[in-house]
Design a protein around this motif. Structure first.
Motif, PDB file in Angstrom:
ATOM      1  N   TYR A 154      43.965  53.405  44.942  1.00 48.62           N
ATOM      2  CA  TYR A 154      44.951  53.882  43.966  1.00 48.62           C
ATOM      3  C   TYR A 154      44.865  53.069  42.685  1.00 48.62           C
ATOM      4  CZ  TYR A 154      47.665  49.725  45.047  1.00 48.62           C
ATOM      5  OH  TYR A 154      48.069  48.424  45.197  1.00 48.62           O
ATOM      6  N   ASP A 155      45.332  53.653  41.598  1.00 50.53           N
ATOM      7  CA  ASP A 155      45.586  52.941  40.342  1.00 50.53           C
ATOM      8  C   ASP A 155      46.973  53.322  39.864  1.00 50.53           C
ATOM      9  OD1 ASP A 155      43.128  51.430  39.506  1.00 50.53           O
ATOM     10  OD2 ASP A 155      42.237  53.396  39.849  1.00 50.53           O
ATOM     11  N   ILE A 156      47.594  52.427  39.108  1.00 50.25           N
ATOM     12  CA  ILE A 156      48.949  52.663  38.608  1.00 50.25           C
ATOM     13  C   ILE A 156      48.916  52.531  37.090  1.00 50.25           C
ATOM     14  CG2 ILE A 156      51.354  51.886  38.684  1.00 50.25           C
ATOM     15  CD1 ILE A 156      50.783  50.682  41.457  1.00 50.25           C
ATOM     16  N   VAL A 157      49.554  53.466  36.372  1.00 50.99           N
ATOM     17  CA  VAL A 157      49.560  53.431  34.907  1.00 50.99           C
ATOM     18  C   VAL A 157      50.955  53.747  34.378  1.00 50.99           C
ATOM     19  CG1 VAL A 157      48.486  54.271  32.794  1.00 50.99           C
ATOM     20  CG2 VAL A 157      47.189  54.327  34.933  1.00 50.99           C
TER      21      VAL A 157
ATOM     22  N   GLY B 168      42.679  54.848  28.468  1.00 52.26           N
ATOM     23  CA  GLY B 168      42.182  55.396  29.724  1.00 52.26           C
ATOM     24  C   GLY B 168      40.704  55.087  29.927  1.00 52.26           C
ATOM     25  N   GLU B 169      39.931  55.211  28.851  1.00 45.93           N
ATOM     26  CA  GLU B 169      38.506  54.870  28.934  1.00 45.93           C
ATOM     27  C   GLU B 169      38.311  53.380  29.205  1.00 45.93           C
ATOM     28  OE1 GLU B 169      36.763  58.344  25.920  1.00 45.93           O
ATOM     29  OE2 GLU B 169      37.541  56.466  25.105  1.00 45.93           O
TER      30      GLU B 169
ATOM     31  N   TYR C 225      56.051  49.280  38.960  1.00 43.58           N
ATOM     32  CA  TYR C 225      54.628  49.034  39.240  1.00 43.58           C
ATOM     33  C   TYR C 225      54.512  48.161  40.493  1.00 43.58           C
ATOM     34  CZ  TYR C 225      49.697  48.236  37.743  1.00 43.58           C
ATOM     35  OH  TYR C 225      48.327  48.201  37.644  1.00 43.58           O
TER      36      TYR C 225
ATOM     37  N   LYS D 135      52.963  49.182  44.186  1.00 41.53           N
ATOM     38  CA  LYS D 135      51.814  48.385  44.638  1.00 41.53           C
ATOM     39  C   LYS D 135      52.072  47.793  46.032  1.00 41.53           C
ATOM     40  CE  LYS D 135      49.806  43.961  43.123  1.00 41.53           C
ATOM     41  NZ  LYS D 135      48.344  44.152  43.195  1.00 41.53           N
TER      42      LYS D 135
ATOM     43  N   VAL E  73      45.299  57.267  30.824  1.00 39.38           N
ATOM     44  CA  VAL E  73      44.847  57.088  32.212  1.00 39.38           C
ATOM     45  C   VAL E  73      43.365  57.436  32.355  1.00 39.38           C
ATOM     46  CG1 VAL E  73      47.174  57.725  32.982  1.00 39.38           C
ATOM     47  CG2 VAL E  73      45.353  59.415  33.084  1.00 39.38           C
ATOM     48  N   PRO E  74      42.703  56.857  33.371  1.00 39.91           N
ATOM     49  CA  PRO E  74      41.327  57.244  33.673  1.00 39.91           C
ATOM     50  C   PRO E  74      41.260  58.760  33.949  1.00 39.91           C
ATOM     51  CG  PRO E  74      41.925  55.274  34.915  1.00 39.91           C
ATOM     52  CD  PRO E  74      43.188  55.796  34.273  1.00 39.91           C
TER      53      PRO E  74
ATOM     54  N   LYS F 243      37.888  48.711  35.446  1.00 29.09           N
ATOM     55  CA  LYS F 243      37.947  48.974  36.897  1.00 29.09           C
ATOM     56  C   LYS F 243      36.534  49.007  37.514  1.00 29.09           C
ATOM     57  CE  LYS F 243      39.278  53.087  39.604  1.00 29.09           C
ATOM     58  NZ  LYS F 243      40.054  52.564  40.752  1.00 29.09           N
TER      59      LYS F 243
ATOM     60  N   ILE G  86      45.636  46.645  36.388  1.00 27.51           N
ATOM     61  CA  ILE G  86      45.377  46.926  34.975  1.00 27.51           C
ATOM     62  C   ILE G  86      46.599  47.653  34.418  1.00 27.51           C
ATOM     63  CG2 ILE G  86      43.859  48.125  33.343  1.00 27.51           C
ATOM     64  CD1 ILE G  86      41.641  47.980  35.480  1.00 27.51           C
TER      65      ILE G  86
ATOM     66  N   PRO H  30      47.959  49.363  30.671  1.00 28.51           N
ATOM     67  CA  PRO H  30      47.877  49.651  29.228  1.00 28.51           C
ATOM     68  C   PRO H  30      49.176  49.237  28.533  1.00 28.51           C
ATOM     69  CG  PRO H  30      47.338  51.601  30.556  1.00 28.51           C
ATOM     70  CD  PRO H  30      47.962  50.599  31.471  1.00 28.51           C
TER      71      PRO H  30
ATOM     72  N   GLU I  25      40.746  59.552  45.555  1.00 25.92           N
ATOM     73  CA  GLU I  25      41.537  58.475  44.951  1.00 25.92           C
ATOM     74  C   GLU I  25      42.788  59.062  44.321  1.00 25.92           C
ATOM     75  OE1 GLU I  25      39.448  56.030  42.003  1.00 25.92           O
ATOM     76  OE2 GLU I  25      37.640  57.162  42.516  1.00 25.92           O
TER      77      GLU I  25
ATOM     78  N   PRO J  81      53.919  43.857  36.145  1.00 25.60           N
ATOM     79  CA  PRO J  81      54.496  43.080  37.240  1.00 25.60           C
ATOM     80  C   PRO J  81      54.654  41.617  36.820  1.00 25.60           C
ATOM     81  CG  PRO J  81      52.744  44.499  38.071  1.00 25.60           C
ATOM     82  CD  PRO J  81      52.694  44.569  36.567  1.00 25.60           C
TER      83      PRO J  81
ATOM     84  N   TYR K  47      40.499  51.407  30.680  1.00 30.89           N
ATOM     85  CA  TYR K  47      40.977  51.192  32.056  1.00 30.89           C
ATOM     86  C   TYR K  47      39.829  51.454  33.034  1.00 30.89           C
ATOM     87  CZ  TYR K  47      44.663  51.382  35.745  1.00 30.89           C
ATOM     88  OH  TYR K  47      45.476  51.136  36.824  1.00 30.89           O
ATOM     89  N   GLU K  48      39.161  52.579  32.841  1.00 30.91           N
ATOM     90  CA  GLU K  48      38.080  52.982  33.749  1.00 30.91           C
ATOM     91  C   GLU K  48      36.901  52.007  33.682  1.00 30.91           C
ATOM     92  OE1 GLU K  48      37.779  57.087  33.769  1.00 30.91           O
ATOM     93  OE2 GLU K  48      36.357  57.139  35.449  1.00 30.91           O
TER      94      GLU K  48
END
Lengths: 129, 129, 129, 129, 129, 129
Positions: free
Chosen positions: C70-73, D52-53, C55, C59, C92-93, D59, D72, D74, C31, D93, D55-56
């Protein structure tokens, strides 16, 4: 012989010219406070070292010279010049005179009726950058 | 005997309990760095003194006890806990162990694999607030 | 095949070179997290687009290629380099490896023992700015 | 069926009530953006988890339900309410409708002529805190 | 004749060209609000005067001309362009039209559907810097 | 009759008690500067109105009383009390005396040798909150 001097710079890095300046300041002052300016910045060309690294370098250099009547204080930039002197005086112990290579800092302290002194001249030939 | 200890608090004000703690820390450490937390705050009930005033008080108290193997570093709050340990370590010389009365600070340093120590217990009866 | 890659850039704008890089990163990672740096800036020559606009562009570009892992931050600048990695990892994760075109970012993550990778080379001829 | 919904909360933590709300929002919207408010805060009672936590967690929860039409983002607090909507819209977005449990957030978006919707009611009995 | 005009600049310093512009703005507007931009900066080459000094200079200049239908508002920079219009409109009384020499400011207000006007042209020969 | 008085408050909202105070201040001063404190805050119970709304309210109230020798200056909070007086004096035209209902503000100005005055007493019965 005045009381306590305040010497402000960025010390990126602290070099032999700075050391010579500390010694001359201590010829006419009982103690010195070394203010580490732009304390929050590091990892760039202009500001390579953290305030902690600079603190440690200055401490070792002065200790190695047998100088013990000093204090060190990291001072973050505020970027708002009008509050800078209040910011500095809130972070450091009281002092009687200011030494700085920065014409701007010198002017700021003057506006607040804090006695300043232009840095004692030294032979730049003797201490190349 | 470890190397350099870091002792963080707000010291509003620095009292006899803090002094006793510094002495105990120095029983098992060669040097101590005293970090003055919430350095930007003053003039309130919770934070009456400026960092500069607190710096001076701590310095006088330790000097009066014949303690000289210390450094003092004002540390502004960031209010963003996730960056606090990086913020602290950027401002102070390197250290080997952390002492704090704050459970939260203790936990933060643990997350960064910095060895921490709960404060050595003392007799609160002996040092009333 | 490692787990989750973190790819940080400003993406002003996200172009075909960035897209190629995402694809190569996903050849060896399960990922990808795309970090939009300098997230608070927009409306200037250097940073024309808002983080939200960037973003959306990223996307759409990835979705159009059938990429969904994917993820976007968005990540605001702190301007204090010493806390930057803590700042990023708080937003971020969790990730296993860092990809960046910035030598500075690369060095920062290295200091924190986060495995980094220089960006896979690509043919700039093929992706003119 | 409107286009893209924006659902803002702190999600400390994201719980079954939030999940139910996401599902209901997606009954009348094509996609959802989940905004993680107070993104810079963590390690306290009120805000235990980092962005981040969170977000995860979000998800994983949505993926586990087979929901994939989400993004997602932040969103750090600014503490200056008058700029908050501009701050939010610069980071995410474009969206067509706002969902929030916060009466204050709801009012802010209304001032900017962004269509808002009070959160669809749900049975709190069914999702105890 | 519209209602209230907003004229934004740094006014470092306020000069005869600015004064002429105020007069022309008042030919087609009932009142004027003069916004002092970059209000927190002073003591540099680019921003020599404090906002207070600029406030006083503008006030004296307008009073000397018999102009009394004005208000002055210092406006600190935010450095985050996406929130700038919200920031400005939160600090000043309501206005109907914006005048500015800054193309960027002009564009910002346009995005928010605030009617702007390019500054009325004047003879720069007549008002040398 | 001194020169210019500075009257600082949050004015959430400006009420008849404040108006009475302005009138009494102008009995012994030639002009008054009204400083709107906590200028960046709005949309909460404690600070409902923006600085711009408060500016407009004060302006209308004074104009309606035929008072014209006043200036109004929004002043954002810094939350760092040690720099507050420098912050205020950088934003407003020079003044000779300070009026405030805040004991804390009163003390701050005293530290900077700025002459302060406790607010002239008034009959609270007459101006209920």
């Amino acid at each position: 012989m005045t009381g306590r001097a305040f010497f402000i710079g960025r010390f990126q890095p602290f070099h032999r010219g700075h050391l010579a300046m500390v010694k001359r300041i201590l010829e006419s002052n009982r103690e010195i406070i070394v203010g580490i300016g732009s304390a929050q910045y590091s990892h760039t060309g202009e500001n390579p070292f953290t305030a902690g690294e600079r603190y440690e370098t200055i401490k070792r250099a002065l200790d190695a010279e047998g100088i013990h009547n000093y204090d060190i204080v990291p001072i973050p930039d505020t970027h708002v010049h009008s509050v800078w002197v209040s910011h500095v005086t809130s972070l450091v112990p009281r002092f009687d005179i200011v030494y700085t290579n920065s014409t701007l800092s010198f002017a700021f302290f003057g506006e607040h009726n804090l006695k300043g002194s232009p840095p004692p001249s030294w032979n730049r030939q003797q201490f190349p950058a």
